[in-house]
Each structure stands twice: as structure tokens, then as C-alpha cells.
Design a protein around this motif. Structure first.
Motif, mmCIF file in Angstrom:
data_model
loop_
_atom_site.group_PDB
_atom_site.id
_atom_site.type_symbol
_atom_site.label_atom_id
_atom_site.label_comp_id
_atom_site.label_asym_id
_atom_site.label_seq_id
_atom_site.Cartn_x
_atom_site.Cartn_y
_atom_site.Cartn_z
ATOM 1 N N LEU A 181 0.847 -1.193 0.000
ATOM 2 C CA LEU A 181 0.000 0.000 0.000
ATOM 3 C C LEU A 181 0.878 1.237 0.000
ATOM 4 O O LEU A 181 1.783 1.361 0.842
ATOM 5 N N ARG A 182 0.611 2.142 -0.937
ATOM 6 C CA ARG A 182 1.322 3.417 -0.966
ATOM 7 C C ARG A 182 0.512 4.411 -0.146
ATOM 8 O O ARG A 182 -0.453 5.001 -0.623
ATOM 9 N N VAL A 183 0.912 4.582 1.125
ATOM 10 C CA VAL A 183 0.150 5.434 2.035
ATOM 11 C C VAL A 183 0.414 6.912 1.798
ATOM 12 O O VAL A 183 -0.391 7.775 2.170
ATOM 13 N N TRP A 184 1.554 7.232 1.220
ATOM 14 C CA TRP A 184 1.913 8.609 0.886
ATOM 15 C C TRP A 184 2.822 8.539 -0.323
ATOM 16 O O TRP A 184 3.316 7.481 -0.689
ATOM 17 N N LYS A 185 3.042 9.647 -0.957
ATOM 18 C CA LYS A 185 3.814 9.614 -2.190
ATOM 19 C C LYS A 185 5.238 9.092 -1.975
ATOM 20 O O LYS A 185 5.863 8.566 -2.899
ATOM 21 N N ASP A 186 5.754 9.243 -0.746
ATOM 22 C CA ASP A 186 7.108 8.801 -0.459
ATOM 23 C C ASP A 186 7.169 7.563 0.429
ATOM 24 O O ASP A 186 8.256 7.095 0.736
ATOM 25 N N ILE A 187 6.040 7.027 0.856
ATOM 26 C CA ILE A 187 6.023 5.929 1.817
ATOM 27 C C ILE A 187 5.188 4.772 1.278
ATOM 28 O O ILE A 187 4.039 4.965 0.860
ATOM 29 N N ARG A 188 5.769 3.591 1.300
ATOM 30 C CA ARG A 188 5.074 2.363 0.917
ATOM 31 C C ARG A 188 5.179 1.360 2.056
ATOM 32 O O ARG A 188 6.258 1.177 2.640
ATOM 33 N N VAL A 189 4.065 0.737 2.357
ATOM 34 C CA VAL A 189 4.018 -0.279 3.404
ATOM 35 C C VAL A 189 3.605 -1.601 2.761
ATOM 36 O O VAL A 189 2.632 -1.652 1.991
ATOM 37 N N SER A 190 4.320 -2.651 3.069
ATOM 38 C CA SER A 190 3.995 -3.976 2.531
ATOM 39 C C SER A 190 4.157 -5.012 3.628
ATOM 40 O O SER A 190 4.849 -4.797 4.628
ATOM 41 N N GLY A 191 3.509 -6.130 3.445
ATOM 42 C CA GLY A 191 3.579 -7.201 4.428
ATOM 43 C C GLY A 191 2.983 -8.478 3.888
ATOM 44 O O GLY A 191 2.385 -8.499 2.799
ATOM 45 N N ARG B 96 11.041 6.955 0.770
ATOM 46 C CA ARG B 96 11.904 7.637 -0.190
ATOM 47 C C ARG B 96 11.662 9.142 -0.066
ATOM 48 O O ARG B 96 10.975 9.754 -0.903
ATOM 49 N N PRO B 97 12.219 9.768 0.987
ATOM 50 C CA PRO B 97 11.953 11.188 1.221
ATOM 51 C C PRO B 97 12.552 12.087 0.153
ATOM 52 O O PRO B 97 12.054 13.190 -0.088
ATOM 53 N N LEU B 98 13.622 11.647 -0.468
ATOM 54 C CA LEU B 98 14.288 12.417 -1.514
ATOM 55 C C LEU B 98 14.488 11.523 -2.731
ATOM 56 O O LEU B 98 14.511 10.288 -2.620
ATOM 57 N N ALA B 99 14.658 12.134 -3.872
ATOM 58 C CA ALA B 99 14.805 11.353 -5.096
ATOM 59 C C ALA B 99 16.047 10.476 -5.064
ATOM 60 O O ALA B 99 16.112 9.445 -5.737
ATOM 61 N N TRP B 100 17.044 10.872 -4.256
ATOM 62 C CA TRP B 100 18.300 10.130 -4.229
ATOM 63 C C TRP B 100 18.460 9.238 -2.998
ATOM 64 O O TRP B 100 19.497 8.607 -2.834
ATOM 65 N N LEU B 101 17.448 9.193 -2.134
ATOM 66 C CA LEU B 101 17.545 8.421 -0.901
ATOM 67 C C LEU B 101 16.402 7.416 -0.815
ATOM 68 O O LEU B 101 15.231 7.774 -0.914
ATOM 69 N N ASP B 102 16.749 6.136 -0.622
ATOM 70 C CA ASP B 102 15.768 5.056 -0.517
ATOM 71 C C ASP B 102 16.090 4.250 0.736
ATOM 72 O O ASP B 102 17.168 3.669 0.858
ATOM 73 N N LEU B 103 15.141 4.213 1.684
ATOM 74 C CA LEU B 103 15.323 3.494 2.938
ATOM 75 C C LEU B 103 14.281 2.393 3.052
ATOM 76 O O LEU B 103 13.095 2.632 2.804
ATOM 77 N N PRO C 93 22.415 9.992 -5.691
ATOM 78 C CA PRO C 93 22.139 11.374 -6.125
ATOM 79 C C PRO C 93 22.039 11.459 -7.635
ATOM 80 O O PRO C 93 22.867 10.895 -8.366
ATOM 81 N N LEU C 94 21.015 12.182 -8.108
ATOM 82 C CA LEU C 94 20.755 12.249 -9.542
ATOM 83 C C LEU C 94 21.881 12.933 -10.297
ATOM 84 O O LEU C 94 22.221 12.543 -11.412
ATOM 85 N N GLU C 95 22.465 13.952 -9.733
ATOM 86 C CA GLU C 95 23.488 14.712 -10.425
ATOM 87 C C GLU C 95 24.867 14.487 -9.815
ATOM 88 O O GLU C 95 25.755 15.320 -9.970
ATOM 89 N N SER C 96 25.029 13.395 -9.112
ATOM 90 C CA SER C 96 26.314 13.103 -8.477
ATOM 91 C C SER C 96 26.874 11.814 -9.045
ATOM 92 O O SER C 96 26.128 10.892 -9.374
ATOM 93 N N PRO C 97 28.187 11.712 -9.162
ATOM 94 C CA PRO C 97 28.793 10.489 -9.696
ATOM 95 C C PRO C 97 28.882 9.360 -8.681
ATOM 96 O O PRO C 97 29.361 8.283 -9.005
ATOM 97 N N LEU C 98 28.418 9.591 -7.449
ATOM 98 C CA LEU C 98 28.526 8.603 -6.385
ATOM 99 C C LEU C 98 27.210 7.870 -6.167
ATOM 100 O O LEU C 98 26.133 8.463 -6.303
ATOM 101 N N SER C 99 27.287 6.602 -5.804
ATOM 102 C CA SER C 99 26.130 5.829 -5.352
ATOM 103 C C SER C 99 26.596 4.885 -4.254
ATOM 104 O O SER C 99 27.712 4.345 -4.314
ATOM 105 N N PHE C 100 25.737 4.706 -3.250
ATOM 106 C CA PHE C 100 26.122 3.933 -2.073
ATOM 107 C C PHE C 100 24.937 3.106 -1.610
ATOM 108 O O PHE C 100 23.799 3.592 -1.565
ATOM 109 N N THR C 101 25.198 1.844 -1.267
ATOM 110 C CA THR C 101 24.173 0.941 -0.742
ATOM 111 C C THR C 101 24.726 0.209 0.470
ATOM 112 O O THR C 101 25.867 -0.272 0.455
#
Length: 705
Positions: free
Chosen positions: A407-417, A446-453, A502-510
Motif C-alpha cells: 500500500l502506498r500510504v503517501w507519495k514517499d512511503i510504501r508499506v507492505s507485508g 523515499r523522502p528524496l529522489a536520491w535516498l531510498d530506505l 544522487p541524480l546529479e552526483s557520480p557517487l552511489s552507495f548501498t
């Protein structure tokens, strides 16, 4: 296992035959290979790589899966190509034709009409190249001792042991031949048939015993498995239905193993015998399909399958010892038969724009219809037992129901189970009925376009109706013992995943972190606790348009506790296991701005350690020797473009692997066990390669998956 000279000969013979069909299509004059603007047929494109690789040392594990198991020079040939004319297409692919890991595939057909596929591959399995045996070369199902062999009660007293040992590498080769065809007489109808033959031959390890002594045996194997998969598929825009037949037929060229006893033995037990995997077959008919309904974007899918496995090889006699009187076998063949049934049904739907739901059910049944017979027993080929035993035809029924949703409860928040329930019923095992309930939940933010928690957690409980202690005792088990796969267990876990891109950054981290805990709360003996902590991190950096760098690291720790009993009663000893694994890797890729030079570097290091601490009420604290392993692997690859068609390649590979394993000992370390004397892995290997790559035709080759 071929010598470098034989590999070279086989490459020179096989490679032209395999690549000939592709190269002939190009119609290229080799005198024009260095021309930068020669005319080519645009309907055909191909690349061919040829080169040599020099390997510094002999190491079985380094050649496992690759074929580089011996020192020396290897000739290799790779390539791929495509020919297209109107609606017809021909693709071919070749890899490692000069090695024991060679692959060749070819596909041809007409779009929407027919297609054929041919494939051949080999896979080398190299286990040990430091093993030695006193038995003569195992070229059949009989192992014999040297003519001057003098048996003894202990390995340390075997006077001919040192002079009789000869090298016997442990490993095998697997050859796969595949052929497939499909025909589409109408747009919605497709018929297909696939055939695969797999052959595995080489030397494996087994063991044989004569009551108080045992010997590791180099067993010759020669297995063949034929598989057939055929059927018909009818598909429309929203639905499909498939009816299929699958058959698997296994054949063993050595259905038994007979060996001379190397130890001093009782008269009549100088030669012993055991059975090996019997010939068998399995056949299954299945029907499956799906339908996509417009309402709520719902997809319904199902599958039904029914199969039968059979085994009817002739049985061996109770013993080869003529001095032991035995009753006749109750049957000449086992007449084994196992019937399988599998049913599955799945519904996925989107009842709301922000919600998705999935419901699934699966049922599996294994009905062992093998007849039961009363069998006499012969103990260690020395004496017969008057009591009889019956063979046990294990059967089970397993059903699984699962429900999950998001369920997408908000544009940046998804809950599943989700929730799963599995029910298992077994015959002739300590636990007849078992139920597993598992639930999980996940929060994705996903509060920001470049951050996924993502935060995920769950728990499962495996419950049993009861543990049949009487049945366990009949198997010779301590009635307080609980097998870990049948015992009550409560499992819980939590996992965190964070991604920064980050969309405009050359770095990515997981980064990921996991904690899991298993509790066997109702087990008095056996596995009682297990915990796991795992963490990983990955970083990639696009330094520029022509360069990139990556780093990765991982850590995994598993702790477990086991309780046991020396007196066949309550626990009087315990063992704590600690398994630790660490991994580190980094590398970079660089391309020269003019595109004429590419360079890539990769390095990986893995460390593993297993510790077992013991505590006994009678002996106090003790500790087994640590099991450790360290692997360093590095690779450098370079490519230089001479012109638009010709390229030069170079590679350098280094691997170091070191293991400490107290279970690997010399042939006479254990006085009552004659081993093969395998050494723990400890090697350093360099592999240097040089080659050329030539492109035929026009354009860039982009082969389908």
C-alpha cells in the motif's frame, strides 16, 4: 583430465568445425584483415577472439570450472556472430573452445514461424590434485591392491604403504549436449521440444568399512542423464495455456563398487562390495496457464502436474563372504515407485490505485508406493542377524498458503507485508505433522529522489504436533534428541537497506544490515540456538566519462549452540560454533579519451574462520583446531584498438588460496582409517594471457539474452 598438448590438439580439431558455420557466412579474405575500410555484408556481424594463456603452477581448485588446472600454455578461441536475412536469423556463440570449460551455442529460425537451437558445453570439476591411493587405477567398478601388498591391522604397520602410493586426482568432467526446436503454425499456437544429454565421468571419493577399520576409495563414475521437455502453448492477448511433458532418465555405468580390503581381515572378507546410484527415470505431465482480467488489473495463474519416478535395478547380494549363511533376497529388484502431485494457484490484483494484493496456494505430495519387504542383515560382512527389518518408503504432503500486499500510504512511503502458512504431513518420521506460520512487514521511505530506505522484519514459528520418541528410539536415537529440521523453532529477523543515488552526483552507495535469531526452545538435545549478524556496503564512483571506481565490503557472523549426551541421557556436553566470513573488494575501469585503450582492475579478498569450543561435564573445556581460509584474487585486463576491426587484448590474473583443515590428513595419520592424503589447499597461481579480437561485418554486435 587432458594434458595441455591434448587440449591444443582438440582445439585445433574442434574449433574450425564449430566456428566454420559462422565464418563461412562472412566470406572474408584473410589478406584484408588489417584493412580499416573493407566492404562487408551488412547482414552478418561477428567477433572472433584468439589467444594464449600461460599458467604458472598446477592447482586443482584454480582449474575448477575454468580448466586451468595444470601449468603450461593454453590456446583459446572465443567468438559470437549474427546473420540476418529478411525474417531469418542465425546466431552463434563460442567461449573457451581451447579449455575444458568450452561452450558453443547456435540458434536459427524465422520470426513467428520456427526456431532451432543447438548447444554443447563442458564443465570441469577439480577437487584434489594431492591425493594418493594404494589401489590400482580405477578404470572399472573393481579396485584391486598391488600384487605385493601386505595387509595389516593398522595403517602404521602397513609396510608397503609408502612404496605403493600413487597419485590419483579427484575430479570429473561434465559434458552437456542440448537440442531444441519450436514451430508456430498459427499466431496463437506454439509447439516446442527440447532434449538434453548430460554425461559426467571421472574419479570421486567414497568410503568402505569392515567394522573397525575403513578406507577412502577412489571411485570411478560414469553417469548419463537424458532429459526431454516437450509441449504445446496456446496464447492470446490476455491468456495462455500450456500442456507439457517432462522426462528424466538416469543411467549409471558402474552400479556397484568392489574393492580389496587393505587391512588384515577375517577370512571371507578380503573383498567387499557396495551399491552405487541405480538407474532410474522420472516422467511428469503438467498443464499451466494464466489470464489477465480487466477488473482491478487482476492476473490469475495456475499449474497442475503429476509425475512418477521409478527404479528397478537388480539388487546386490547381502554379502560376498561365502562363510556367512544368508537367506535369499525377498525380491530380485526393489520395484521402487514414487508418485508426485503438484498444484499451484495464484491471484494478483490491484483493487485500489495505491494497493496491490497477492494470494497464492501450493500443494505438493510425494507418495512413495515402493513395496515393503522383510530384509535380513549382515553386519560388516562378518555375521548375519536373525532379526529382520523393513525398508521405509518415506512420503509427505505439503501445502502452503500465502497472502501479501503493498500500500502506498503517501507519495514517499510504501508499506507492505505478508503471511505464510505451511502444513506438512510425513510418514515414518519422528514428526508426523508440522505447521509453520510466518509473517513479515516492510516500510519503504523515499523522502528524496536520491535516498531510498527500507526496513524489513518478520518472525516465523514452526510448531509440531508431537515428537515421536518411540520411533526415534527404534532408530537408535536418544529420545531427548530433536533433529533441527523437525524440532520446534521460533525465528525472528530484522533488515535495514539504505541506498543513496544522487541524480546529479557520480557517487552511489548501498548498505544492508541483517540480524536473525533462531530459538529451538523445546529441544533438550541437539541444536538449541543460532544467531546471525550480516552487513554489506557497496560504493561506486563515476570519476569521469572515461573512468569509474567501486568498493565493496561484507561481514557475516553465525553463532550456534549444540547440546549432546555421552551417556544417552540428559545433556553432559555442549559445543559452541562461531563461523565468521569477511569480504573486501575494489576495482576501476578506465578508457582513454580517444577510445583506443581500455584498462580494468579488480581485486577481491575473502577470509573465513570456524571455531568450535567444547565443554564436557567429565572433561571440562576444550577446543577443536580452527578451520580457516584466505582467498586473494586479482585481475587486470587491457584492450588496445589497432583499428576499427582489429584489437589486441592482454590479461593478468593472480590467485592465492590457503586453507587450514584438520580433517585432511595423510594416509597413515589415523591408524584405523586409510585416507587418500589430500593436502589442504595452499597455492599461488599466475595466469598471463595475450590475444587478438577481429570484427567481421558492419555495426556493433548486440546478441539477445
Amino acid at each position: 583430465m587432458l594434458t595441455p598438448e591434448k587440449r591444443l590438439l582438440r582445439t585445433l580439431v574442434i574449433a574450425p568445425l564449430l566456428l566454420g558455420s559462422g565464418i563461412a557466412q562472412a566470406e572474408v579474405d584473410t589478406s584484408d584483415w588489417l584493412c580499416e575500410s573493407c566492404p562487408f555484408d551488412d547482414g552478418y556481424r561477428a567477433e572472433v577472439d584468439g589467444g594464449i594463456t600461460s599458467v604458472s603452477d598446477e592447482a586443482a581448485r584454480f582449474g575448477n570450472g575454468t580448466g586451468y588446472d595444470s601449468d603450461g600454455v593454453y590456446l583459446n578461441l572465443d567468438g559470437h556472430g549474427r546473420y540476418v536475412s529478411d525474417d531469418y536469423r542465425l546466431d552463434w556463440y563460442a567461449e573457451d573452445l581451447g579449455l575444458d570449460s568450452r561452450v558453443y551455442e547456435m540458434e536459427a529460425g524465422k520470426q513467428g514461424s520456427f526456431g532451432v537451437r543447438l548447444g554443447y558445453s563442458e564443465l570441469p570439476y577439480r577437487r584434489f590434485d594431492t591425493t594418493q591411493t594404494v589401489f590400482n587405477a580405477p578404470l572399472s567398478d573393481v579396485l584391486t591392491l598391488p600384487s605385493g601388498w601386505i595387509p595389516a591391522a593398522r595403517t602404521t604397520d602397513m609396510t608397503e604403504l609408502g612404496s605403493s602410493l600413487r597419485r590419483e586426482d579427484i575430479g570429473s568432467d561434465r559434458q552437456n549436449l542440448e537440442f531444441g526446436a519450436s514451430w508456430q503454425p498459427a499466431q496463437a499456437l506454439r509447439l516446442f521440444a527440447d532434449y538434453r544429454r548430460q554425461n559426467r565421468d571421472g574419479i570421486d571419493i567414497t568410503s568402505g568399512t569392515n567394522y573397525t577399520q575403513a578406507a577412502f576409495l577412489p571411485r570411478w563414475i560414469d553417469y548419463t542423464t537424458d532429459q526431454v521437455d516437450t509441449g504445446v502453448r496456446y496464447a492470446t492477448e490476455r491468456s495462455y495455456l500450456k500442456l507439457a511433458f517432462y522426462g528424466s532418465y538416469f543411467s549409471n555405468q558402474a552400479v556397484s563398487l568392489t574393492w580389496d580390503t587393505p587391512f588384515a581381515s577375517t577370512p571371507g572378507t578380503e573383498r567387499m562390495q557396495l551399491a552405487t546410484p541405480p538407474d532410474n527415470k522420472f516422467q511428469q505431465v503438467s498443464i499451466s496457464g494464466s489470464h489477465r482480467a480487466k477488473a482491478w488489473d487482476t492476473v490469475l495463474a495456475f499449474s497442475l502436474a503429476s509425475g512418477t519416478g521409478e527404479q528397478d535395478d537388480a539388487l546386490l547380494s547381502y554379502t560376498l563372504n561365502p562363510d556367512v549363511p544368508t537367506a535369499p533376497l525377498p525380491t530380485r529388484t526393489l520395484d521402487g515407485e514414487v508418485k508426485t502431485s503438484n498444484y499451484a494457484f495464484t491471484v494478483t490484483s490491484r483493487p485500489l490505485p495505491r494497493a496491490r494484493v497477492k494470494i497464492a496456494y501450493r500443494y505438493d505430495e510425494r507418495d512413495n508406493a515402493t513395496p515393503r519387504f522383510d530384509w535380513n542383515r549382515v553386519v560388516a560382512d562378518l555375521s548375519s542377524v536373525t532379526d529382520s527389518e523393513q525398508n521405509i518408503p518415506y512420503s509427505f504432503e505439503r501445502s502452503t498458503f500465502s497472502l501479501s500486499g503493498e500500500l502506498r500510504v503517501w507519495k514517499d512511503i510504501r508499506v507492505s507485508g505478508g503471511w505464510d502458512r505451511k502444513e506438512v504431513e510425513r510418514d515414518f518420521q519422528e514428526v508426523a505433522e508440522q505447521t509453520i506460520d510466518a509473517g513479515w512487514g516492510q516500510l519503504r521511505w523515499r523522502p528524496l529522489a536520491w535516498l531510498d530506505l527500507r526496513l524489513k522484519g518478520g518472525a516465523s514459528e514452526r510448531d509440531i504436533d508431537r515428537y515421536n520418541e518411540e520411533l526415534a528410539a527404534s532408530f537408535g536415537q536418544n529420545p531427548l534428541l530433536r533433529k533441527y529440521n523437525l524440532a520446534y523453532r521460533y525465528r525472528s529477523y530484522g533488515e535495514l537497506i539504505a541506498s543513496i543515488t544522487p541524480l546529479e552526483s557520480p557517487l552511489s552507495f548501498t548498505m544492508t544490515a541483517l540480524y536473525a535469531d533462531d530459538r529451538y526452545n523445546k529441544s533438550m538435545l541437539g541444536m538449541t540456538d543460532s544467531e546471525e549478524v550480516r552487513a554489506t556496503a557497496d560504493l561506486s564512483w563515476a570519476v569521469s566519462e572515461n573512468a569509474s571506481v567501486y568498493f565493496m565490503a561484507g561481514y557475516d557472523l553465525i553463532d550456534s549452540l549444540q547440546l549432546g549426551s555421552e551417556q544417552f541421557s540428559y545433556w553432559d556436553w555442549s559445543a559452541t560454533h562461531e563461523d565468521r566470513f569477511e569480504h573486501l573488494g575494489f576495482g576501476f575501469n578506465w578508457r582513454k579519451s580517444d577510445g583506443k585503450f581500455d584498462l580494468s582492475v579488480d581485486y577481491n579478498r575473502g577470509d573465513g574462520e570456524s571455531r568450535v569450543d567444547m565443554y564436557s561435564l567429565s572433561g571440562g573445556d576444550s577446543r577443536l583446531p580452527d578451520l580457516t581460509s584466505t582467498l586473494d584474487s586479482a585481475r587486470i585486463e587491457a584492450l588496445f584498438r589497432i583499428n576499427e576491426r582489429l584489437q589486441g587484448t592482454a590479461s593478468l590474473r593472480y590467485e592465492r588460496f590457503e586453507v587450514e583443515d584438520y580433517a585432511l590428513v595423510t594416509p597413515d595419520t589415523i591408524s584405523t582409517v586409510l585416507t587418500l592424503g589430500a593436502d589442504p589447499y595452499d597455492y599461488d597461481v599466475w595466469a598471463v594471457g595475450l590475444g587478438v579480437r577481429y570484427s567481421f561485418g558492419g555495426g556493433t554486435i548486440e546478441l539477445a539474452d
